[in-house]
Design an enzyme around this catalytic site. Sequence first.
Site, mmCIF file in Angstrom:
data_model
loop_
_atom_site.group_PDB
_atom_site.id
_atom_site.type_symbol
_atom_site.label_atom_id
_atom_site.label_comp_id
_atom_site.label_asym_id
_atom_site.label_seq_id
_atom_site.Cartn_x
_atom_site.Cartn_y
_atom_site.Cartn_z
ATOM 1 N N TYR A 86 49.926 -47.639 50.021
ATOM 2 C CA TYR A 86 48.625 -47.809 49.355
ATOM 3 C C TYR A 86 48.736 -48.928 48.350
ATOM 4 O O TYR A 86 49.704 -48.986 47.578
ATOM 5 C CB TYR A 86 48.206 -46.519 48.634
ATOM 6 C CG TYR A 86 46.950 -45.949 49.246
ATOM 7 C CD1 TYR A 86 45.772 -46.682 49.209
ATOM 8 C CD2 TYR A 86 46.950 -44.718 49.887
ATOM 9 C CE1 TYR A 86 44.615 -46.195 49.796
ATOM 10 C CE2 TYR A 86 45.808 -44.228 50.482
ATOM 11 C CZ TYR A 86 44.635 -44.973 50.432
ATOM 12 O OH TYR A 86 43.505 -44.496 51.023
ATOM 13 N N GLU A 142 45.664 -50.489 46.524
ATOM 14 C CA GLU A 142 44.348 -50.907 46.002
ATOM 15 C C GLU A 142 44.545 -51.911 44.888
ATOM 16 O O GLU A 142 45.390 -51.726 44.007
ATOM 17 C CB GLU A 142 43.570 -49.692 45.494
ATOM 18 C CG GLU A 142 42.931 -48.910 46.622
ATOM 19 C CD GLU A 142 42.041 -47.777 46.123
ATOM 20 O OE1 GLU A 142 41.885 -47.625 44.900
ATOM 21 O OE2 GLU A 142 41.524 -47.042 46.971
ATOM 22 N N ASP A 185 30.357 -69.278 58.513
ATOM 23 C CA ASP A 185 30.991 -68.160 59.225
ATOM 24 C C ASP A 185 31.716 -68.755 60.431
ATOM 25 O O ASP A 185 31.093 -69.053 61.454
ATOM 26 C CB ASP A 185 29.916 -67.154 59.657
ATOM 27 C CG ASP A 185 30.505 -65.979 60.423
ATOM 28 O OD1 ASP A 185 31.674 -66.068 60.862
ATOM 29 O OD2 ASP A 185 29.791 -64.972 60.604
ATOM 30 N N THR A 200 37.191 -64.203 61.246
ATOM 31 C CA THR A 200 38.050 -63.134 61.743
ATOM 32 C C THR A 200 39.386 -63.768 62.109
ATOM 33 O O THR A 200 39.464 -64.968 62.367
ATOM 34 C CB THR A 200 37.455 -62.460 62.995
ATOM 35 O OG1 THR A 200 37.056 -63.478 63.897
ATOM 36 C CG2 THR A 200 36.290 -61.578 62.656
ATOM 37 N N LYS A 202 40.364 -63.920 66.866
ATOM 38 C CA LYS A 202 39.721 -64.623 67.998
ATOM 39 C C LYS A 202 40.558 -65.854 68.329
ATOM 40 O O LYS A 202 41.704 -65.706 68.751
ATOM 41 C CB LYS A 202 38.265 -64.949 67.639
ATOM 42 C CG LYS A 202 37.414 -63.693 67.386
ATOM 43 C CD LYS A 202 35.954 -64.026 67.191
ATOM 44 C CE LYS A 202 35.084 -62.792 67.088
ATOM 45 N NZ LYS A 202 34.917 -62.301 65.701
ATOM 46 N N ARG A 254 43.652 -58.011 64.413
ATOM 47 C CA ARG A 254 42.238 -57.768 64.142
ATOM 48 C C ARG A 254 42.041 -57.736 62.629
ATOM 49 O O ARG A 254 42.790 -57.090 61.913
ATOM 50 C CB ARG A 254 41.787 -56.419 64.721
ATOM 51 C CG ARG A 254 42.003 -56.294 66.207
ATOM 52 C CD ARG A 254 41.171 -55.201 66.794
ATOM 53 N NE ARG A 254 39.783 -55.605 66.811
ATOM 54 C CZ ARG A 254 39.260 -56.446 67.696
ATOM 55 N NH1 ARG A 254 39.992 -56.966 68.654
ATOM 56 N NH2 ARG A 254 37.990 -56.783 67.619
HETATM 57 N N1 DSN Z 1 30.012 -60.450 67.831
HETATM 58 C C1 DSN Z 1 31.382 -60.214 68.146
HETATM 59 C C2 DSN Z 1 31.811 -61.160 69.200
HETATM 60 O O1 DSN Z 1 31.588 -62.354 69.061
HETATM 61 O O2 DSN Z 1 32.329 -60.708 70.208
HETATM 62 C C3 DSN Z 1 32.183 -60.361 66.968
HETATM 63 O O3 DSN Z 1 31.665 -59.645 65.916
#
Ligand code: DSN
Length: 441
Positions: A68, A70, A221, A247, A250, A256
């Site tokens: 933990y 925080e 984004d 993210t 990808k 993830r």
């Molecule tokens: N919208 C999802 C994708 O692009 O697969 C990711 O949040």
Amino acid sequence: MSSRTSKKGISTVGSSPFDSWITNDEELTSLLRQEWDRQTSTLQLIASENFASPAVMAATGSILTNKYAEGYPGRRYYGGNQVVDEVEDLARRRLTALFGADHANVQPHSGANANVAVYQALLEAGDTILAMRLDQGGHLTHGSPASMTSKIWNFVSYGVTPRCDDPSTPGELIDFDNVRELALRHRPKLIVAGATAYARRIDPAPFREIADEVGAMLMFDSAHVAGLIAGGSHPNPVPYADVVTFTTHKTLRGPRGGAILCREEYAKKIDSAVFPGQQGGPLEHAIAAKAVAFKEAAQPSFSQYTDQVVKNSIAFAHALAREGFRIVSGATENHMVLVDLREFDAELTGKVAQEALDRAGITTNRNTIPDDPRSAFITSGLRVGTAAETTAGLREDEFATVASLMATALRERDDDAALERVRNEVASLCGAFNPYVTFTK
Ligand code: DSN
């Protein structure tokens, strides 16, 4: 099936992280084995997926899951964080160096969490945000009526230009006249650039100009293209945007999770919005895995990888067009191809196509296309991407073969034997391009 050999005969010994997944829980081990088989004997074309390296997976499964923590390095609410502090600092240092940013927050559990934390940090409830509409390529957190973001903030949405079939003046591109006109009319406090189903390069400069003209902050984004940016295949939004979110799983090929980069002036607000604003204890095992991925993305071989992702995507789009599919906006410049199925077959929906391709061992996702007459559940489009299978080693020629297999499967979608034949061809292609063999070469 032998405990060490997958259904398609791929040895998992010494060539994959599979052995470390074997637990004393037989039911779960069996499911993990089935998923190993699925991922390595069928084609993974979901544009938001990739194959993380064994090092990323080892860190994700590490002892750090027990802790933990925080708070932030040096300011935790729990004891025993000496090592964890260094891990999180390492991830932050690697990330700021990778993108040339002032400040990094590596704690968001996902891209959606990262986006909401930014809104919370920079805005008051009810403030106006200008972002891309979901059905034109934006993300749920860009103000979709289905997302809680639209209940807290006032979203105004921009879209893409109308379809145009003349290749010299392509349509379905971000409509910057529309962005500027809406910005002048609604005076948003924040403009969001970036998309989830948009196959063209997004230039941050015109967004910055419009934001400056109306006194708005700019968030980029970059969830989908973060890896392409890190590899130098796409422009870096950091010099233009106040905040960049993304993210890590990808095109960046990490675990993830999400992350935020920002200018120093926003650092404190962003950190407070992530914790305690949005989240409790950070996932330090995921943060360690992010650190691994940021180091991997800084290697010259990663730039070669992202360049190949884009080359593969361009070849894939051409091959799909030759098979009779219409490519939304006429081309791709990133890792994805957005396909309009209606010219291939007016009756074929995205839902039916996705299900038929699943039966043929080709994993995709249905997607709305701009001005789609069908619902988001049915759709007229399919989104495919090259990030994962480029990691596995596929090149332009193989993606041309994949386009042809897709067309055959969709033409013969009602013929089980034909789908089985495609599935066998897919399995033999996947047998020659196992990502976890490629990683260990
Ligand atoms: N919208 C999802 C994708 O692009 O697969 C990711 O949040």
